[in-house]
Design a protein around this motif. Structure first.
Motif, PDB file in Angstrom:
ATOM      1  N   LYS A  96     -59.800 -53.087 -33.914  1.00 43.32           N
ATOM      2  CA  LYS A  96     -59.916 -53.539 -32.524  1.00 43.32           C
ATOM      3  C   LYS A  96     -60.755 -52.575 -31.699  1.00 43.32           C
ATOM      4  O   LYS A  96     -61.541 -52.981 -30.846  1.00 43.32           O
ATOM      5  N   THR A  97     -60.560 -51.273 -31.969  1.00 44.39           N
ATOM      6  CA  THR A  97     -61.267 -50.280 -31.166  1.00 44.39           C
ATOM      7  C   THR A  97     -62.777 -50.462 -31.276  1.00 44.39           C
ATOM      8  O   THR A  97     -63.502 -50.344 -30.284  1.00 44.39           O
ATOM      9  N   ALA A  98     -63.221 -50.787 -32.470  1.00 42.26           N
ATOM     10  CA  ALA A  98     -64.650 -51.004 -32.656  1.00 42.26           C
ATOM     11  C   ALA A  98     -65.123 -52.184 -31.806  1.00 42.26           C
ATOM     12  O   ALA A  98     -66.182 -52.131 -31.175  1.00 42.26           O
ATOM     13  N   VAL A  99     -64.318 -53.217 -31.767  1.00 45.35           N
ATOM     14  CA  VAL A  99     -64.669 -54.389 -30.963  1.00 45.35           C
ATOM     15  C   VAL A  99     -64.701 -54.012 -29.481  1.00 45.35           C
ATOM     16  O   VAL A  99     -65.617 -54.384 -28.741  1.00 45.35           O
ATOM     17  N   ALA A 100     -63.689 -53.251 -29.074  1.00 47.04           N
ATOM     18  CA  ALA A 100     -63.625 -52.846 -27.669  1.00 47.04           C
ATOM     19  C   ALA A 100     -64.835 -51.989 -27.310  1.00 47.04           C
ATOM     20  O   ALA A 100     -65.400 -52.116 -26.225  1.00 47.04           O
ATOM     21  N   LEU A 101     -65.236 -51.132 -28.237  1.00 48.08           N
ATOM     22  CA  LEU A 101     -66.384 -50.274 -27.960  1.00 48.08           C
ATOM     23  C   LEU A 101     -67.660 -51.114 -27.844  1.00 48.08           C
ATOM     24  O   LEU A 101     -68.524 -50.833 -27.010  1.00 48.08           O
ATOM     25  N   TYR A 102     -67.738 -52.132 -28.664  1.00 47.66           N
ATOM     26  CA  TYR A 102     -68.877 -53.044 -28.557  1.00 47.66           C
ATOM     27  C   TYR A 102     -68.943 -53.609 -27.132  1.00 47.66           C
ATOM     28  O   TYR A 102     -69.980 -53.573 -26.470  1.00 47.66           O
ATOM     29  N   ALA A 103     -67.801 -54.116 -26.673  1.00 50.03           N
ATOM     30  CA  ALA A 103     -67.747 -54.690 -25.323  1.00 50.03           C
ATOM     31  C   ALA A 103     -68.123 -53.634 -24.287  1.00 50.03           C
ATOM     32  O   ALA A 103     -68.864 -53.907 -23.335  1.00 50.03           O
ATOM     33  N   ALA A 104     -67.616 -52.426 -24.501  1.00 53.13           N
ATOM     34  CA  ALA A 104     -67.895 -51.345 -23.552  1.00 53.13           C
ATOM     35  C   ALA A 104     -69.393 -51.059 -23.484  1.00 53.13           C
ATOM     36  O   ALA A 104     -69.969 -50.910 -22.406  1.00 53.13           O
ATOM     37  N   ALA A 110     -63.559 -48.736 -18.063  1.00 49.06           N
ATOM     38  CA  ALA A 110     -62.327 -47.954 -18.140  1.00 49.06           C
ATOM     39  C   ALA A 110     -61.568 -48.396 -19.384  1.00 49.06           C
ATOM     40  O   ALA A 110     -61.383 -49.594 -19.608  1.00 49.06           O
ATOM     41  N   ILE A 111     -61.190 -47.430 -20.210  1.00 47.36           N
ATOM     42  CA  ILE A 111     -60.400 -47.755 -21.393  1.00 47.36           C
ATOM     43  C   ILE A 111     -59.052 -47.094 -21.232  1.00 47.36           C
ATOM     44  O   ILE A 111     -58.961 -45.866 -21.095  1.00 47.36           O
ATOM     45  N   MET A 112     -58.009 -47.888 -21.212  1.00 43.86           N
ATOM     46  CA  MET A 112     -56.691 -47.357 -20.893  1.00 43.86           C
ATOM     47  C   MET A 112     -55.682 -47.604 -21.999  1.00 43.86           C
ATOM     48  O   MET A 112     -55.664 -48.661 -22.617  1.00 43.86           O
ATOM     49  N   ALA A 113     -54.858 -46.593 -22.219  1.00 43.83           N
ATOM     50  CA  ALA A 113     -53.842 -46.684 -23.261  1.00 43.83           C
ATOM     51  C   ALA A 113     -52.491 -46.343 -22.651  1.00 43.83           C
ATOM     52  O   ALA A 113     -52.423 -45.701 -21.611  1.00 43.83           O
ATOM     53  N   PRO A 114     -51.419 -46.741 -23.323  1.00 43.09           N
ATOM     54  CA  PRO A 114     -50.100 -46.504 -22.735  1.00 43.09           C
ATOM     55  C   PRO A 114     -49.664 -45.030 -22.784  1.00 43.09           C
ATOM     56  O   PRO A 114     -48.834 -44.626 -21.988  1.00 43.09           O
ATOM     57  N   THR A 115     -50.184 -44.263 -23.725  1.00 41.22           N
ATOM     58  CA  THR A 115     -49.757 -42.867 -23.802  1.00 41.22           C
ATOM     59  C   THR A 115     -50.972 -41.966 -23.900  1.00 41.22           C
ATOM     60  O   THR A 115     -52.062 -42.408 -24.243  1.00 41.22           O
ATOM     61  N   GLU A 116     -50.738 -40.686 -23.632  1.00 43.52           N
ATOM     62  CA  GLU A 116     -51.850 -39.742 -23.709  1.00 43.52           C
ATOM     63  C   GLU A 116     -52.317 -39.537 -25.147  1.00 43.52           C
ATOM     64  O   GLU A 116     -53.508 -39.388 -25.405  1.00 43.52           O
ATOM     65  N   GLN A 133     -56.622 -40.310 -28.851  1.00 48.34           N
ATOM     66  CA  GLN A 133     -57.047 -40.870 -30.127  1.00 48.34           C
ATOM     67  C   GLN A 133     -58.253 -41.796 -29.936  1.00 48.34           C
ATOM     68  O   GLN A 133     -59.231 -41.732 -30.667  1.00 48.34           O
ATOM     69  N   HIS A 134     -58.154 -42.639 -28.922  1.00 47.12           N
ATOM     70  CA  HIS A 134     -59.273 -43.517 -28.606  1.00 47.12           C
ATOM     71  C   HIS A 134     -60.515 -42.696 -28.304  1.00 47.12           C
ATOM     72  O   HIS A 134     -61.614 -43.024 -28.729  1.00 47.12           O
ATOM     73  N   PHE A 135     -60.296 -41.655 -27.544  1.00 46.13           N
ATOM     74  CA  PHE A 135     -61.434 -40.848 -27.142  1.00 46.13           C
ATOM     75  C   PHE A 135     -62.106 -40.202 -28.354  1.00 46.13           C
ATOM     76  O   PHE A 135     -63.322 -40.208 -28.485  1.00 46.13           O
ATOM     77  N   ILE A 136     -61.283 -39.684 -29.257  1.00 48.29           N
ATOM     78  CA  ILE A 136     -61.829 -39.075 -30.483  1.00 48.29           C
ATOM     79  C   ILE A 136     -62.645 -40.098 -31.259  1.00 48.29           C
ATOM     80  O   ILE A 136     -63.754 -39.841 -31.713  1.00 48.29           O
ATOM     81  N   ASN A 137     -62.089 -41.304 -31.412  1.00 49.58           N
ATOM     82  CA  ASN A 137     -62.802 -42.371 -32.116  1.00 49.58           C
ATOM     83  C   ASN A 137     -64.129 -42.675 -31.451  1.00 49.58           C
ATOM     84  O   ASN A 137     -65.166 -42.784 -32.106  1.00 49.58           O
ATOM     85  N   ALA A 151     -62.661 -53.521 -18.005  1.00 47.86           N
ATOM     86  CA  ALA A 151     -61.454 -52.738 -18.223  1.00 47.86           C
ATOM     87  C   ALA A 151     -60.886 -53.141 -19.573  1.00 47.86           C
ATOM     88  O   ALA A 151     -60.696 -54.321 -19.854  1.00 47.86           O
ATOM     89  N   VAL A 152     -60.681 -52.127 -20.421  1.00 48.62           N
ATOM     90  CA  VAL A 152     -60.048 -52.381 -21.707  1.00 48.62           C
ATOM     91  C   VAL A 152     -58.656 -51.793 -21.624  1.00 48.62           C
ATOM     92  O   VAL A 152     -58.487 -50.625 -21.283  1.00 48.62           O
ATOM     93  N   ILE A 153     -57.666 -52.609 -21.898  1.00 45.39           N
ATOM     94  CA  ILE A 153     -56.300 -52.105 -21.842  1.00 45.39           C
ATOM     95  C   ILE A 153     -55.683 -52.242 -23.224  1.00 45.39           C
ATOM     96  O   ILE A 153     -55.549 -53.343 -23.749  1.00 45.39           O
ATOM     97  N   ASP A 154     -55.364 -51.105 -23.811  1.00 50.70           N
ATOM     98  CA  ASP A 154     -54.698 -51.139 -25.106  1.00 50.70           C
ATOM     99  C   ASP A 154     -53.205 -51.087 -24.833  1.00 50.70           C
ATOM    100  O   ASP A 154     -52.678 -50.065 -24.440  1.00 50.70           O
TER     101      ASP A 154
END
Ligand code: ADP
Ligand code: MG
Length: 698
Positions: free
Chosen positions: A304-312, A323-329, A334-338, A396-399
């Protein structure tokens, strides 16, 4: 006949408070209010929870012991035995085939109701007493000039009652209201549709649900009322969606082959067919001047992250921020590292905003975001805080993982109207996709990228624990890593024997696997400590990671091929499936061991499905069926009216039909302005209030 509703006050109104109904008054109205019944309409929708049907009367000679029967007979004699405890009222009744004794315990009051020469109908169980057939405490009715149809008396609804208001009282209050159904209930659909959909009229449905003449008619009444309930819900969703699409605007994202190939170059692999499918949906959505509102569903690790990055990157190519948002830090980083991995050497500027970022540094970053210098901003949902201003937020991407927060999305929309992509790793059963998430478009990634090893899942008996440990030891020796997951951080109660991470970590590190590095990770640790542990685990310095469900989200360590879940019966199946998604991320075979300290067969059966299926949809449907929709689906939470009679699982087919018809109606008559939709419109407004925007645009 007395009318429940005073005719002098005009036509009966569904909005009239129940207080003014015959037999109610202020005191009972208060009790009704506690049952959620304020108006006549509420009362009509206060459906029985059960229905009883008296049987056709049979001749006395055909009575059999231990069967439920209804008989009709002449009272030949009666007797009241008050000296016995309990006291007993008894009669002898006869028809042309025989006689039968009927006994009522504590029946003294019946002396005023039954006398010899009366004909009575009695309904209940026949039993043998001293070799004689008799009936004990049956329901009965003295047949006067009135009809001798027992249904009128014995049958009908059993209402969910309260201590102060019996089902029988409710029945008496509703009965006369039903005489006014002609004026109270409006039909929604034309004849043609009713016929084609095999639905009965709405008025009949209300009459029969409260006083069903027979079971067939009851079934028809239920079907009609369930349909209406589901239809109105779907109509609300359809309108909500229509409103978002047509009354807010978003940046139209230009797209061409050049942009496409430039983005694809960022991925060190070919996107899978499912990823491409989702991207196609997204590109079409983002190419429109109305905001995308799409849910991207796929198991953990499905890409999914790859798809979201495509959209981004599509948004960035259109000079917009993301903006890419996740429920926890942990997950955010992790998203940021990817993302960093994919974007190495790219001109796209990106930042990670964490809680640890404070003071001057934070201010500086926020300024850069506001001035538009930064393209991609990754963080937790705290990004929605007021002090962060974007220059031009286009996406806005919300994971959400498994915590879907409709509210967060609503908040986002108020600020700006970016395109919105919500990602979730919880496979949402189709029933929920149509209800709780019914105003979203959905793209699904079914198949994971290639190169994933199989995951073998076993339910381990307590007696096999040592064997499992030995197996794991061999894997650890072969340089593989393992997760041990517990339902709790610590045990608060002294004597609880629920295994908790902190305690078991000591045992595992000192006694079970002393030769390996065993780390501990849980949600209450300071965030820097968590990061450190995660880094060490990622680097292989920690062999065994003892944890709570915090690892459910965002940890991606392909070398970890073993997952042990302790107290597995305390987890939801969907959650177990997510946990299991942490392994099987490389080609090597992975193993998931579920330990449960339970002898409960139901609990074990529930876990069994995990050993049979790797299909998240199958598992979540299964879970939904076992646990019911209540836990997963709370209508209120999603701004939908509660369902009173329909059940989204059992009535799935009706739900699907209602959804089709509702969306179809909105596409033809979005504001429900046509006269033939007048009644539906009124009912809808009564249910949703103005939250769906019918009012403001009318
Ligand atoms: P999700 O967000 O759904 O959990 P990710 O996007 O993080 O999944 O992908 C999981 C792993 O699979 C990552 O390591 C990623 O690099 C890899 N991956 C994603 N898409 C592909 C693909 N098409 N082919 C090969 N590997 C992929
Ligand atoms: Mg992910």
């Amino acid at each position: 006949m007395t009318k429940a509703i005073d005719k002098q006050q005009n036509k009966p109104e569904v909005s009239m408070p129940v207080q003014y109904l015959k037999g109610v008054g202020p005191a009972k109205a208060k009790i009704f209010a506690q049952l959620g019944v304020e108006t006549v309409e509420d009362l009509l929708e206060y459906f029985p929870r059960d229905w009883v049907f008296a049987l056709e009367p049979i001749k006395i000679s055909r009575l059999r012991a231990d069967s439920d029967v209804t008989i009709v007979g002449l009272v030949e004699s009666m007797d009241y035995v008050s000296y016995r405890k309990p006291s007993m009222f008894e009669v002898q009744i006869s028809d042309d085939t025989g006689t039968c004794r009927i006994v009522w315990f504590h029946g003294g009051y019946l002396r005023k109701q039954i006398k010899p020469g009366d004909t009575i109908i009695a309904s209940g169980k026949a039993s043998l007493y001293k070799h004689q057939l008799q009936m004990t405490n049956p329901k009965f009715m003295v047949v006067g000039e009135k009809s001798s149809n027992p249904n009128e008396y014995f049958s009908g609804g059993v209402y969910p009652a309260s201590a102060k208001l019996s089902s029988r009282q409710i029945k008496q209050i509703i009965k006369p209201v039903l005489d006014d159904l002609g004026e109270l209930v409006d039909e929604f659909y034309d004849r043609k549709f009713l016929k084609q959909a095999e639905l009965i009229g709405r008025k009949d449905a209300f009459g029969w649900i409260h006083q069903p003449p027979d079971e067939k008619k009851l079934a028809k009444a239920k079907r009609r009322l369930k349909y209406d309930e589901l239809f109105l819900m779907q109509l609300g969703l359809a309108l909500r969606r229509y409103k978002v699409k047509h009354f807010s605007s978003a940046v139209r994202m230009a797209f061409n082959n050049k942009i496409d190939s430039r983005i694809r170059k960022r991925f060190p692999f070919l996107l899978t067919e499912d990823q491409d499918g989702a991207i196609e949906d997204i590109v079409v959505d983002m190419g429109k001047p109305e905001p995308m509102n799409r849910l991207l569903q796929g198991d953990v690790g499905s890409g999914k992250t790859a798809v979201a990055l495509y959209a981004a990157l599509l948004a960035v190519a259109n000079k917009c921020q993301v903006a890419i948002m996740a429920p926890t830090e942990i997950l955010a980083s992790q998203h940021f590292i990817n993302i960093e991995r994919y974007l190495k050497g790219s001109k796209v500027s990106r930042v990670l905003i964490t809680g640890g970022l404070t003071g001057k540094k934070r201010k500086e970053l926020l300024k850069q975001i506001e001035s538009g210098q930064i393209d991609i901003i990754v963080g937790t949902v705290a990004l929605l805080q007021k002090d962060i201003k974007f220059r031009k937020l286009g996406l806005a991407v919300i994971d959400e993982q498994h915590k879907f927060g409709v509210h967060q999305r609503a908040k986002l929309r108020k600020q700006v109207t970016p395109h919105c992509l919500v990602m979730t790793a919880t496979p949402i059963p189709r029933t929920l996709a149509m209800t709780a998430f019914g105003d979203l478009d959905v793209s699904i990634i079914k198949h994971c990228p290639p190169g994933r090893g199989a995951v073998i899942t076993r339910l381990v008996e307590p007696s096999d624990r040592q064997k499992a440990y030995e197996f794991i030891r061999q894997r650890l020796k072969a340089k593989k890593q393992a997760y041990f997951v517990y339902p709790r951080i610590t045990n608060i109660e002294e004597k609880s024997d629920v295994k908790a991470a902190t305690d078991e970590w000591k045992i595992l590190s000192k006694k079970v696997f002393p030769e390996f590095a065993v780390g501990l990770l849980h949600g209450q640790m300071p965030s820097a400590k968590k990061q450190q542990i995660m880094t060490e685990f990622r680097k292989g310095k920690i062999n065994v990671l003892v944890s709570t469900v915090v690892i459910e989200v965002g940890v991606d360590v392909p070398n970890a091929t073993i997952m042990v879940v302790e107290e597995a019966d305390r987890f939801g199946l969907a959650q177990l499936h997510q946990l299991r998604g942490r392994i099987g991320r490389a080609e090597a075979k992975s193993y998931c061991f579920l330990f449960a300290q339970t002898d409960n067969e139901v609990a074990k059966d529930r876990l069994e499905i995990m050993t049979r299926s790797n299909d998240g949809f199958e598992i979540s449907e299964h879970d939904l069926r076992i646990r019911g929709p209540g836990e997963l689906f709370s209508a209120r939470q999603h701004g939908l009216p509660d369902l009173k009679i329909a059940n989204i699982i059992e009535d799935y087919k009706l739900l699907a039909m209602a959804r089709r018809n509702a969306f179809d109606m909105v596409s033809h008559d979005p504001m429900l302005k046509q006269t033939e939709h007048k009644n539906i419109r009124r009912a809808l407004l009564a249910k949703f209030g103005d939250s769906i925007g019918l009012v403001d645009v009318a």
